[in-house]
Write a protein that holds these residues in place. Structure first.
Motif: not given
Lengths: 212, 365
Positions: B298, B300, B352
């Motif tokens: 992911r 951000d 992340k």
């Protein structure tokens, strides 16, 4: 990374002609790869007569079944794989020797005689390498032999050993690490070793086998 | 030797040009390697180690005279003439084996399918779907894995992570057609029958060749890289030809197809476990990592996906790659390993990435 294949033709043209019915083209392939096949085969079955007979049988079968064969990507790899399968089957049939029971299905044996020795200094080194190789598995010996004698690339090695490329890389480099550590573990910067290596690399000519 | 040196050492040992020279079989390259060493003075250590390794493994050829080889060939030829195998029986055996082979595969696969149905470990699974007349085989390479498939005509297909191929159990008269999604490298057996590859992009038609198709449904760009032979791409009813050393880039969003000369190694080296990125936006690299390592990544800050990288990945662990990435871009990462859940299955690993505001931006647009 392809140079090994370019040095010496890969006989693709001869293979095509053979498929079209040209028996002498098959003969060219026979003459070109006979020695390589013997070298490989004898690691699996240790009698040169048996191996040579099997190679002849292989080529006779190829001729008889040519109408069912297609183009191959690499003639040498194809022949090596065919010979390997052939010898392994034979090995299984004759493996009822109660005196010589091996648990390994296909022992791949590299011995002192397989090393190219040109000078006194090399004898001791070769003996050390042989004893290291004995401690490895058959697969590890095979990948080393196929890489450094037959100069197969990783895709070809993956095909013959029936593994994926990453596993082949790991197999090869881990076995090399084991050998490097055990054999003459001296530091490369030691002047004695350096001299030996440089001398070996640049100090001699001829008497080398032709590029394979 | 530290990590960096290991790479050079391994690269040299994987190079046949080096192996042949180091074993003394190609003195013509003495100068080449001298210059190599001069231009890379910090690689002398791994270079010498590689030389030493090759020298240790200097095998010799068996001593066989050319006379013996010729004699054995003559013997073989005699056997060829003597053995008149009746055409019928050898063909019958051939067909029997072939049919038995075709039957064994579906039975074995069904058994495996039941066996592996519960497991989510990294195993390759094959599903057989029955379309009205011809049986079609569907092979899927799982995320994080790769596999290769042999097709009914002897052609071979290598599937990268998250790719699939659908092909009939046998190729009927006059045609060979397969359908793929994702990234597949083909080695097509030469034949009079055209070999057709249907995919999310332009249909590919070949006769005998080697090429790579990169066509993931979730990406906008589809590329075809041609290694050997000749390919035709079907676009708007006509065929565009490609030659070896060319790549075709198809942009799904605007329907544009461009063919140009290029180094095709970056498009085919995934089979060796390598990924080469030249000026590729981070977003695309992350997609490849997601598939190759089977992780969810992911980002951000979506702006970060525009950063372009040059990178070569060679099977290193994912965390190492992420760490290297933080050196050349203002990002931080958090890596959550896959975990075994209460029911025995595994959750996916997660990564992340977010912007590191403490670093000075180095835009590489």
């Amino acid at each position: 990374m392809d140079h090994g294949n370019k040095i010496g033709s890969d006989n693709f043209g001869n293979w095509q002609k053979f498929l079209d019915g040209d028996r002498e083209a098959l003969g060219n392939i026979f003459r070109r790869y006979f020695s390589d096949l013997v070298a490989y085969g004898m690691k699996i079955i240790h009698s040169d007569d048996v191996v040579k007979d099997h190679i002849q049988e292989l080529f006779v079968r190829l001729w008889e079944r040519r109408s069912r064969l297609g183009a191959v990507q690499n003639v040498k790899v194809y022949l090596l794989i065919s010979l390997k399968n052939d010898l392994l089957q034979t090995g299984r049939k004759t493996r009822y020797d109660p005196l010589n029971r091996t648990t390994e299905d296909s022992p791949f044996v590299i011995s002192f005689e397989d090393f190219l020795i040109e000078r006194e200094q090399e004898v001791a080194l070769a003996k050390q390498v042989v004893s290291c190789l004995e401690k490895l598995t058959a697969r590890q010996r095979e990948v080393i032999y196929l890489r450094f004698y037959h100069n197969l690339d990783f895709l070809q090695l993956a095909e013959i050993l029936e593994m994926n490329v990453q596993s082949v890389r790991n197999l090869l480099f881990r076995s090399l690490e084991k050998i490097r550590k055990e054999v003459d573990g001296g530091d490369i910067h030691h002047p004695g070793n350096m001299g030996l290596i440089l001398f070996n690399l640049f100090g001699h000519k001829k008497n080398k086998a032709e590029p394979r | 030797m530290d990590q960096f040196n290991q790479d050079i050492y391994k690269e040299l040992l994987a190079d046949n040009r080096f192996a042949l020279w180091a074993s003394g079989r190609n003195e013509a390259d003495d100068l080449y390697w001298e210059q190599w060493k001069k231009s890379r003075p910090d690689s002398i250590h791994p270079f010498n180690e590689a030389c030493r390794t090759v020298r240790m493994l200097n095998f010799k050829s068996p001593e066989i005279s050319s006379k013996e080889v010729s004699e054995r060939w003559l013997q073989s030829k005699k056997k060829m003439k003597l053995r008149l195998v009746p055409q019928f029986s050898s063909d019958a055996i051939f067909w029997y084996r072939r049919i038995a082979g075709i039957l064994i595969l579906p039975l074995l696969l069904i058994t495996l399918w039941f066996f592996y149905n519960h497991r989510q470990l990294k195993s390759d699974f094959i599903r057989i779907s029955d379309y009205s007349q011809k049986k079609t085989i569907r092979v899927v390479a799982p995320l994080g894995g790769q596999l290769d498939v042999e097709l009914p005509d002897g052609s071979k297909a290598w599937l990268n992570s998250g790719s699939e191929i659908n092909y009939p159990v046998y190729f009927a008269q006059g045609e060979r057609e397969v359908e793929i999604k994702g990234e597949v490298y083909f080695r097509v057996f030469k034949s009079d029958k055209m070999f057709v590859v249907k995919n999310p992009g332009p249909t590919i038609k070949v006769y005998g060749t080697e090429f790579n198709v990169h066509a993931y449904p979730d990406e906008n760009e589809i590329t075809v890289a041609l290694a050997k032979g000749k390919i035709a791409l079907e676009e708007n009813g006509r065929d565009l030809m490609m030659s070896p050393g060319e790549i075709a880039i198809f942009d799904k969003t605007i329907g544009d197809l461009a063919i140009k000369k290029s180094d095709i190694y970056p498009y085919t080296c995934w089979r060796e476990g390598k990924y080469i990125f030249r000026d590729v936006p981070l977003g695309a690299i992350l997609k490849t990592l997601e598939r190759r390592y089977h992780v969810k990544i992911r980002l951000d800050d979506p702006d970060l996906s525009q950063f372009k990288y040059n990178a070569t990945i060679n099977g290193e662990p994912l965390e190492q790659i992420l760490k290297l990435m933080t050196f050349s871009a203002p990002i931080k990462y958090e890596y959550k390993r896959y975990q075994m859940k209460a029911d025995g299955s595994y959750s996916q690993a997660e990564v992340k990435l977010w912007r590191d505001t403490s670093k000075i931006l180095n835009p590489k647009k």
